[in-house]
Design a protein around this motif. Structure first.
Motif, PDB file in Angstrom:
ATOM      1  N   TYR A  22       0.790  -1.233   0.000  1.00 39.71           N
ATOM      2  CA  TYR A  22       0.000   0.000   0.000  1.00 39.71           C
ATOM      3  C   TYR A  22       0.826   1.290   0.000  1.00 39.71           C
ATOM      4  O   TYR A  22       0.314   2.341  -0.368  1.00 39.71           O
ATOM      5  N   GLN A  24       3.144   2.395  -1.912  1.00 38.17           N
ATOM      6  CA  GLN A  24       3.322   3.033  -3.216  1.00 38.17           C
ATOM      7  C   GLN A  24       2.106   3.854  -3.619  1.00 38.17           C
ATOM      8  O   GLN A  24       2.188   4.758  -4.440  1.00 38.17           O
ATOM      9  N   MET A  25       0.958   3.548  -3.012  1.00 37.18           N
ATOM     10  CA  MET A  25      -0.280   4.271  -3.334  1.00 37.18           C
ATOM     11  C   MET A  25      -0.655   5.282  -2.259  1.00 37.18           C
ATOM     12  O   MET A  25      -1.659   5.978  -2.378  1.00 37.18           O
ATOM     13  N   THR A  59      -9.388  -4.287  -5.074  1.00 38.15           N
ATOM     14  CA  THR A  59      -7.936  -4.260  -5.152  1.00 38.15           C
ATOM     15  C   THR A  59      -7.369  -3.152  -4.261  1.00 38.15           C
ATOM     16  O   THR A  59      -8.073  -2.184  -3.938  1.00 38.15           O
ATOM     17  N   THR A  61      -5.393  -0.839  -5.126  1.00 41.53           N
ATOM     18  CA  THR A  61      -5.461   0.427  -5.864  1.00 41.53           C
ATOM     19  C   THR A  61      -6.833   1.060  -5.736  1.00 41.53           C
ATOM     20  O   THR A  61      -6.966   2.273  -5.512  1.00 41.53           O
ATOM     21  N   GLN A  62      -7.881   0.265  -5.889  1.00 44.11           N
ATOM     22  CA  GLN A  62      -9.239   0.776  -5.724  1.00 44.11           C
ATOM     23  C   GLN A  62      -9.463   1.262  -4.294  1.00 44.11           C
ATOM     24  O   GLN A  62     -10.085   2.298  -4.072  1.00 44.11           O
ATOM     25  N   ALA A  64      -7.259   2.366  -2.173  1.00 42.85           N
ATOM     26  CA  ALA A  64      -6.497   3.574  -1.876  1.00 42.85           C
ATOM     27  C   ALA A  64      -7.276   4.833  -2.249  1.00 42.85           C
ATOM     28  O   ALA A  64      -7.114   5.893  -1.633  1.00 42.85           O
ATOM     29  N   ASN A  65      -8.144   4.726  -3.238  1.00 42.01           N
ATOM     30  CA  ASN A  65      -8.966   5.874  -3.658  1.00 42.01           C
ATOM     31  C   ASN A  65      -9.993   6.267  -2.607  1.00 42.01           C
ATOM     32  O   ASN A  65     -10.549   7.366  -2.649  1.00 42.01           O
TER      33      ASN A  65
END
Length: 421
Positions: A22, A24-25, A59, A61-62, A64-65
Motif C-alpha cells: 500500500y 506506493q499508493m 484491489t 489500488t481501488q 487507496a482511492n
C-alpha cells in the motif's frame, strides 16, 4: 509494549504487508513532519485502505482511492460505497494502539455529520467521494458500517459504550447502522486467509458404480488410471489437500504400482487397494447410467491413495500414455457440512490401514495449516505434509520440532526428538 510474542509477530507481519502493498499508493503528505511521523501516518492511511480492500473485496489500488485521511477529515479516514453488498463503509484506522475515547469521539461525531449531510465539515478528499455518499444515503436498505481498525487486541469499555450509544441513536427508526471492531486478530486473519489453498472441483468418470445413501451418501466404482493421471497433470498437489501426505516419489511401493500400470494394466484393480476420495458435494446428470457416468465433485480431495495417483502419473509422464485397461476401485464419500468432523475421521482411519509414520498424522491438525499460512505471510515456506517435491528452502515439521525441543531447555525432550528423527 505488548510482551505477547504471537501479538508482536502478527503486528510485524501486518506492518510489513502494508508497506509492501500500500505504501506506493499512499505517498507522504506535504507536512513538515519527521520521517517517523510520516511513516506512522502512511501506515494508518494504508491500514484504512487495507480494511476497505478486505471488507469490499476490491484491489489495493481501488481501496487507496477511498482514503480521505488528512486535515479536517472529521475523524473518518476512508469511505467506500459497496454497491454490490449495499454497504457504506466508514473507517477510522490506527496503525498502533486501539483508538482512545478522544479519537473515537471524533469518529462518532464524523459519522453523525455524514449521516445528517453536514458535508461542509469534511475536507477536499471527502468532496471527491461525496456523490458516492449521497447515493448511499438515498438508497433504500443501505447499511452504514463504522469500522475501527487498529493493531491492538481490544477496544476499551468506554469506546465500546460510545459506539453502542451511536448505534442506538442512529437506529431509532430503522436498523441502518452497525459498528465493527477490527482488531489485530481479524486484521492478521485477512493476511493468513490469502495463503489458504482453495478447494478444487473435479469431474470424474465412474464405471459400474453403486451408491450408499445412509448414514451419508457414498459412491463406489471403477475409474481409469489415465483419467487420474490427467487430473494430476492439471491439479498436482491440490488433489491431496486433505490427505496426510503428498506423493512421495520413487519409494519401493510406488515403483511397484508404476510397474503394474506399465506391465500388467488389467491387473491393477486386483493388486491395488484403490482410492478414497472425499468431497463437500456430489452431483451427477439426470440421465446417468451405472455403466458410466461423469460425476461432478466439489471440494475434492484424495484422502487415501496419493501414492497410487502419483505413481500412475509418473508412468504417464514417462510414456505419454496409459493403457485403457488400467482401472482401479474408487470410493467417493460426500461430507456435506461436516458438522461431525467426519472428514478427518475418514482420513485417519483409512490411512492407519497402511504403514505410515506417526508424524504424517500432524497433517490432520488444523494448527499446522494455520502455521503454514502465517509463515507464508512472511514468505517462509513451512512443510508439514511430506512430499517428493521438497522445497530446499522450506522448514519441515521435523526441523521445527527439533528447534522447539532445543528452545525448551529440557534434555530429555531434545534427545527424544533426535531419536524420533
Amino acid at each position: 509494549m505488548n510482551k505477547n510474542p504471537i501479538f508482536n509477530s502478527q503486528k510485524s507481519q501486518v506492518l510489513e504487508a502494508l508497506k509492501q502493498d500500500y505504501f506506493q499508493m499512499t505517498p507522504q503528505l506535504q507536512r513538515n513532519w519527521t520521517p517517523q511521523q510520516h511513516e506512522k501516518n502512511r501506515l494508518s492511511r494504508s491500514l484504512a485502505a487495507f480494511a476497505i480492500a478486505n471488507l469490499a473485496d476490491i484491489t489495493p489500488t481501488q481501496a487507496a482511492n477511498s482514503i480521505i485521511n488528512g486535515e479536517n477529515d472529521n475523524g473518518i479516514d476512508a469511505i467506500y460505497f459497496d454497491r454490490m453488498k449495499n454497504l457504506l463503509l466508514l473507517v477510522q484506522a490506527k496503525a498502533g494502539n486501539a483508538p482512545n475515547m478522544g479519537d473515537n469521539k471524533k469518529f462518532c461525531d464524523g459519522i453523525r455529520d455524514l449521516v445528517h449531510e453536514r458535508f461542509q465539515k469534511f475536507n477536499d478528499g471527502f468532496t471527491r467521494l461525496q456523490q458516492d455518499v449521497e447515493d448511499a444515503l438515498n438508497t433504500n436498505g443501505v447499511k452504514i458500517v463504522g469500522c475501527n481498525i487498529y493493531l491492538d487486541e481490544s477496544l476499551s469499555s468506554h469506546v465500546i459504550a460510545d459506539l453502542n450509544q451511536l448505534e442506538t441513536e442512529l437506529n431509532q427508526f430503522d436498523r441502518r447502522f452497525e459498528w465493527r471492531d477490527l482488531n489485530i486478530g481479524i486484521t492478521h486473519g485477512w493476511l493468513t486467509a490469502k495463503q489458504a489453498i482453495a478447494p478444487i472441483d473435479v469431474v470424474l468418470t465412474l464405471e459400474n458404480w453403486h451408491c450408499l445413501d445412509l448414514p451419508r451418501r457414498a459412491f463406489y466404482g471403477l475409474v481409469k488410471a489415465s483419467e487420474l493421471a490427467s487430473l494430476y497433470q492439471q491439479h498436482n498437489k491440490s488433489l491431496f489437500e486433505k490427505n496426510i501426505r503428498y506423493y512421495l516419489g520413487t519409494e519401493d511401493v510406488n515403483l511397484a504400482i508404476a510397474e503394474t500400470v506399465k506391465e500388467q494394466p488389467s491387473e491393477l484393480f486386483y493388486l491395488n487397494n484403490g482410492l478414497t476420495i472425499t468431497c463437500s458435494a456430489i452431483s451427477l446428470p439426470s440421465g446417468h447410467k451405472q455403466e458410466s457416468t461423469q460425476f461432478t465433485l466439489r471440494g475434492f480431495s484424495v484422502v487415501n491413495g496419493a501414492q497410487t495417483v502419483g505413481a500412475i502419473a509418473s508412468v504417464y509422464n514417462a510414456n505419454g500414455s496409459i493403457s485403457a485397461d488400467a482401472k482401479l476401485l474408487v470410493t467417493i464419500i460426500e461430507l456435506g457440512t461436516e458438522t461431525d468432523n467426519i472428514g478427518k475421521k475418514i482420513t485417519g482411519a483409512r490411512n492407519r490401514q497402511n504403514a505410515v509414520r506417526d508424524v504424517y498424522f500432524a497433517a490432520l491438525d488444523p494448527n499446522q495449516e494455520r502455521l503454514r499460512q502465517e509463515c507464508m505471510v512472511s514468505n517462509i515456506v513451512y512443510e508439514y505434509r511430506p512430499s517428493a517435491e521438497r522445497n530446499q528452502h522450506a522448514i519441515t515439521i521435523e526441523q521445527a520440532a527439533i528447534a522447539l525441543a532445543c528452545f525448551s531447555g529440557n534434555t530429555e525432550i531434545l534427545v527424544g526428538s533426535k531419536e524420533r528423527n
